[in-house]
Design a protein around this motif. Structure first.
Motif, PDB file in Angstrom:
ATOM      1  N   VAL A 218       0.850  -1.340  -0.068  1.00 16.62           N
ATOM      2  CA  VAL A 218       0.070   0.028   0.010  1.00 16.62           C
ATOM      3  C   VAL A 218       0.932   1.274   0.001  1.00 16.62           C
ATOM      4  CG1 VAL A 218      -1.819   1.287   1.349  1.00 16.62           C
ATOM      5  CG2 VAL A 218      -1.952  -1.311   0.982  1.00 16.62           C
ATOM      6  N   VAL A 219       1.932   1.312   0.784  1.00 18.20           N
ATOM      7  CA  VAL A 219       2.983   2.485   0.948  1.00 18.20           C
ATOM      8  C   VAL A 219       3.457   2.475  -0.500  1.00 18.20           C
ATOM      9  CG1 VAL A 219       4.743   3.628   1.951  1.00 18.20           C
ATOM     10  CG2 VAL A 219       3.247   2.319   3.306  1.00 18.20           C
ATOM     11  N   LEU A 337      -7.635  -5.510  -1.747  1.00 15.89           N
ATOM     12  CA  LEU A 337      -7.298  -4.809  -3.079  1.00 15.89           C
ATOM     13  C   LEU A 337      -7.897  -3.260  -2.970  1.00 15.89           C
ATOM     14  CD1 LEU A 337      -8.745  -7.680  -5.440  1.00 15.89           C
ATOM     15  CD2 LEU A 337      -6.448  -6.764  -5.338  1.00 15.89           C
ATOM     16  N   THR A 338      -8.851  -3.207  -2.058  1.00 15.39           N
ATOM     17  CA  THR A 338      -9.388  -1.751  -1.931  1.00 15.39           C
ATOM     18  C   THR A 338      -8.277  -1.075  -1.197  1.00 15.39           C
ATOM     19  OG1 THR A 338     -11.633  -2.555  -1.726  1.00 15.39           O
ATOM     20  CG2 THR A 338     -11.314  -0.366  -0.945  1.00 15.39           C
ATOM     21  N   TRP A 339      -7.568  -1.340  -0.387  1.00 14.55           N
ATOM     22  CA  TRP A 339      -6.713  -0.683   0.365  1.00 14.55           C
ATOM     23  C   TRP A 339      -5.466  -0.337  -0.775  1.00 14.55           C
ATOM     24  CZ3 TRP A 339      -6.749   2.262   4.215  1.00 14.55           C
ATOM     25  CH2 TRP A 339      -7.389   1.865   5.219  1.00 14.55           C
ATOM     26  N   MET A 340      -5.062  -1.304  -1.638  1.00 10.62           N
ATOM     27  CA  MET A 340      -4.454  -1.117  -2.663  1.00 10.62           C
ATOM     28  C   MET A 340      -4.526   0.280  -3.714  1.00 10.62           C
ATOM     29  SD  MET A 340      -3.137  -4.650  -3.619  1.00 10.62           S
ATOM     30  CE  MET A 340      -2.954  -6.167  -2.366  1.00 10.62           C
ATOM     31  N   THR A 341      -5.779   0.058  -4.114  1.00 12.70           N
ATOM     32  CA  THR A 341      -6.537   1.193  -5.035  1.00 12.70           C
ATOM     33  C   THR A 341      -6.472   2.403  -4.029  1.00 12.70           C
ATOM     34  OG1 THR A 341      -8.013  -0.414  -5.986  1.00 12.70           O
ATOM     35  CG2 THR A 341      -8.699   1.945  -6.123  1.00 12.70           C
ATOM     36  N   THR A 342      -6.796   2.556  -2.722  1.00 13.91           N
ATOM     37  CA  THR A 342      -6.924   3.607  -1.869  1.00 13.91           C
ATOM     38  C   THR A 342      -5.663   4.204  -1.840  1.00 13.91           C
ATOM     39  OG1 THR A 342      -8.773   2.776  -0.489  1.00 13.91           O
ATOM     40  CG2 THR A 342      -7.122   4.680   0.173  1.00 13.91           C
ATOM     41  N   GLY A 343      -4.441   3.340  -1.747  1.00 12.87           N
ATOM     42  CA  GLY A 343      -3.000   3.872  -1.687  1.00 12.87           C
ATOM     43  C   GLY A 343      -2.609   4.776  -2.980  1.00 12.87           C
ATOM     44  N   ILE A 344      -2.988   4.150  -3.922  1.00 16.54           N
ATOM     45  CA  ILE A 344      -2.701   4.812  -5.321  1.00 16.54           C
ATOM     46  C   ILE A 344      -3.523   6.019  -5.463  1.00 16.54           C
ATOM     47  CG2 ILE A 344      -3.851   3.695  -6.998  1.00 16.54           C
ATOM     48  CD1 ILE A 344      -1.230   3.646  -8.698  1.00 16.54           C
ATOM     49  N   SER A 345      -4.621   6.132  -5.295  1.00 19.27           N
ATOM     50  CA  SER A 345      -5.420   7.445  -5.379  1.00 19.27           C
ATOM     51  C   SER A 345      -5.060   8.470  -4.346  1.00 19.27           C
ATOM     52  CB  SER A 345      -7.103   6.883  -5.198  1.00 19.27           C
ATOM     53  OG  SER A 345      -7.188   6.405  -4.102  1.00 19.27           O
ATOM     54  N   THR A 346      -4.775   7.863  -3.195  1.00 27.85           N
ATOM     55  CA  THR A 346      -4.464   9.055  -2.318  1.00 27.85           C
ATOM     56  C   THR A 346      -2.889   9.557  -2.605  1.00 27.85           C
ATOM     57  OG1 THR A 346      -5.449   7.825  -0.468  1.00 27.85           O
ATOM     58  CG2 THR A 346      -3.654   9.287   0.270  1.00 27.85           C
ATOM     59  N   GLY A 347      -2.035   8.804  -3.182  1.00 34.01           N
ATOM     60  CA  GLY A 347      -0.642   9.118  -3.709  1.00 34.01           C
ATOM     61  C   GLY A 347      -0.945  10.202  -4.778  1.00 34.01           C
ATOM     62  N   VAL A 377      12.193   7.031  -2.754  1.00 37.22           N
ATOM     63  CA  VAL A 377      11.528   6.511  -1.760  1.00 37.22           C
ATOM     64  C   VAL A 377      10.846   5.163  -2.189  1.00 37.22           C
ATOM     65  CG1 VAL A 377       9.450   7.063  -0.159  1.00 37.22           C
ATOM     66  CG2 VAL A 377      11.065   9.032  -0.829  1.00 37.22           C
ATOM     67  N   LEU A 378      10.206   5.119  -3.423  1.00 39.81           N
ATOM     68  CA  LEU A 378       9.563   3.915  -3.566  1.00 39.81           C
ATOM     69  C   LEU A 378      10.649   2.732  -3.500  1.00 39.81           C
ATOM     70  CD1 LEU A 378       7.460   2.275  -4.804  1.00 39.81           C
ATOM     71  CD2 LEU A 378       8.166   3.359  -7.208  1.00 39.81           C
ATOM     72  N   VAL A 379      11.814   2.824  -3.936  1.00 39.92           N
ATOM     73  CA  VAL A 379      12.750   1.819  -3.861  1.00 39.92           C
ATOM     74  C   VAL A 379      13.176   1.653  -2.537  1.00 39.92           C
ATOM     75  CG1 VAL A 379      15.181   1.139  -4.720  1.00 39.92           C
ATOM     76  CG2 VAL A 379      13.943   2.508  -6.304  1.00 39.92           C
ATOM     77  N   VAL A 380      13.540   2.589  -1.752  1.00 42.55           N
ATOM     78  CA  VAL A 380      13.771   2.288  -0.330  1.00 42.55           C
ATOM     79  C   VAL A 380      12.624   1.586   0.405  1.00 42.55           C
ATOM     80  CG1 VAL A 380      14.141   3.354   1.781  1.00 42.55           C
ATOM     81  CG2 VAL A 380      15.163   4.197  -0.140  1.00 42.55           C
ATOM     82  N   LEU A 384      13.149  -2.162   1.839  1.00 41.10           N
ATOM     83  CA  LEU A 384      13.070  -2.450   3.472  1.00 41.10           C
ATOM     84  C   LEU A 384      11.950  -3.389   3.492  1.00 41.10           C
ATOM     85  CD1 LEU A 384      13.010   1.225   4.781  1.00 41.10           C
ATOM     86  CD2 LEU A 384      14.876  -0.569   5.148  1.00 41.10           C
ATOM     87  N   GLY A 385      10.910  -3.566   2.622  1.00 45.73           N
ATOM     88  CA  GLY A 385       9.740  -4.520   2.728  1.00 45.73           C
ATOM     89  C   GLY A 385       9.861  -5.996   2.187  1.00 45.73           C
ATOM     90  N   MET A 386      11.265  -6.217   1.644  1.00 50.97           N
ATOM     91  CA  MET A 386      11.189  -7.246   0.619  1.00 50.97           C
ATOM     92  C   MET A 386      11.486  -8.526   1.453  1.00 50.97           C
ATOM     93  SD  MET A 386      11.524  -8.510  -2.407  1.00 50.97           S
ATOM     94  CE  MET A 386      11.995  -6.732  -3.010  1.00 50.97           C
ATOM     95  N   ARG A 387      12.207  -8.641   2.581  1.00 51.00           N
ATOM     96  CA  ARG A 387      12.057  -9.712   3.595  1.00 51.00           C
ATOM     97  C   ARG A 387      10.669 -10.201   4.004  1.00 51.00           C
ATOM     98  NH1 ARG A 387      12.156 -10.598   8.922  1.00 51.00           N
ATOM     99  NH2 ARG A 387      12.047  -8.346   9.571  1.00 51.00           N
TER     100      ARG A 387
END
Length: 402
Positions: A218-219, A337-347, A377-380, A384-387
């Motif tokens: 989401v981030v 899936l809604t949280w994912m949609t919310t993430g991009i629309s908020t961004g 920031v996206l790459v970071v 950080l979340g890869m593990r």
């Protein structure tokens, strides 16, 4: 070699789903800009138009996941008619209030209540997941879905603006409401593809945001939205600085075209790379190509640069949706899936604001710098979340069962 899209579209129920979903997703692209155009036509106040539309968007972002959670628990056919009817009623009330020059506070209240509108992109993707979870066709389905969403946001806003400016101020939002009614009705008639309610084997009733890996996704999508939103505003400012404001339309069309072409092409591929590595590769390409626009000398070069930059967007979105379908359990897929949609629309909204602030101080070219910083920031965030992303599917075995 077999055509994956032909194979997908010949699956029973899929063609009806594609047609119905194409109508159902249009209102999401039209209502926000329709509210803005309507209020500007009536009041001439851009701040009011933006604030009321922003209230609707924010309310939808906050309420949408709750509605989707209810859908996961009760089913689409039981929940969508009720929430859609309520949202339609509030949107019609808002349109009437604007027409009657009602007090400003009422406009904000009605816009917030209209935010009950269900997240149809999430409902559609939940159906794709139900049909093809764990199968290679899901990759192609998400590619087609991403392309259709892009088309909706290319076609929808000009329709809403054109209707309101050519006929009467309320025409754009009214058309969006009519399409919402038709789209949701047609969508619900596709009973063959409706997801079954899945009873979770766990007792968790909290938000899907607490599922390991979901917050990272989401981030990441929020930051991707910042990139897209900042580019939209920076392109308009750049076109104005170049003395050709109308060129913004074909520049942004080039950005969308790059995404459309690679999205369709990506859907035909069968990748052997792990989904987590695909995600990292996608965000790296997004970050690197996001640097290109700042080097543009004129509108033609900018269009070319954005065509290249846009080519990473749809494939990365497809990868993210695939990853989400693996991580989020079947019993909670619509909410996830809604949280994912919310993430991009908020961004997107945040990116537009940030770019606007930077452009006011440093000029149009600096607006592209917002997207560059967001790319880093996206790459970071993903690194950080890869593990957690690698471990998440094993922690939720229900998510891997169709």
């Amino acid at each position: 070699m077999a055509n994956p899209y032909r194979e997908l579209l010949t699956t029973p129920g899929v063609m009806g789903l594609v047609i119905a979903s194409s109508i159902a997703r249009l209102p999401h692209a039209m209502i926000g800009i329709g509210i803005i155009t309507m209020l500007v036509q009536h009041t001439g106040l851009y701040w009011l138009a933006g604030a009321v539309a922003g209230t609707f968007t924010l309310a939808n972002a906050l309420i949408g996941p709750r509605v989707s959670k209810l859908v996961d628990q009760r089913g689409q056919s039981r929940v969508l008619p009720l929430v859609t009817a309520f949202s339609v009623g509030m949107l019609l009330a808002l349109i009437l209030a604007v027409y009657l020059s009602a007090p400003v506070v009422l406009l904000f209240i009605l816009a917030a209540l209209a935010g009950m509108m269900p997240s149809m992109p999430a409902m559609i993707r939940a159906r794709w997941t139900q049909l093809f979870r764990g199968k290679p066709q899901l990759h192609t389905a998400f590619s087609l879905d991403t392309v259709l969403t892009e088309l909706a946001f290319i076609i929808g806003p000009p329709i809403a603006i054109g209707l309101s400016t050519s006929f009467f101020a309320e025409a754009g939002p009214l058309a969006a409401v009519v399409l919402l009614i038709i789209g949701v009705t047609a969508f619900l008639l596709q009973r063959q593809t409706e997801p079954k309610v899945v009873v979770s084997s766990s007792k968790s009733t909290g938000s899907t945001l607490f599922i390991p890996g979901v917050r990272t996704i989401v981030v990441a999508l929020l930051v991707m939205g910042v990139i897209g939103g900042s580019i939209d505003v920076a392109v308009v400012a750049f076109a104005n600085e170049q003395g050709w404001p109308a060129s913004a339309s074909f520049i942004l069309a080039a950005y969308a075209l790059g995404s459309l072409i690679t999205g369709l092409t990506f859907g035909m591929l069968r990748l052997t790379l792990s989904i987590e590595k695909q995600f990292l590769a996608g965000v790296l390409v997004t970050a690197v190509t996001g640097v290109l626009p700042i080097f543009s000398a004129d509108v033609y070069i900018l269009a070319g640069m954005l065509f290249v930059a846009g080519s990473s967007f749809a494939p990365t979105m497809v990868i993210v949706m695939n990853l989400g379908s693996i991580i989020v359990p079947s019993s909670r897929i619509t909410e996830g899936l809604t949280w994912m949609t919310t993430g991009i629309s908020t961004g997107v909204a945040l990116g537009g604001v940030l770019a606007g602030l930077v452009i006011d101080v440093y000029g149009a070219r600096a607006g592209f710098g917002v997207g560059i910083v967001a790319g880093v920031v996206l790459v970071v965030v993903v690194l950080l979340g890869m593990r957690i992303l690698r471990a998440a599917p094993a922690m939720y075995p229900e998510a891997t069962v169709q």
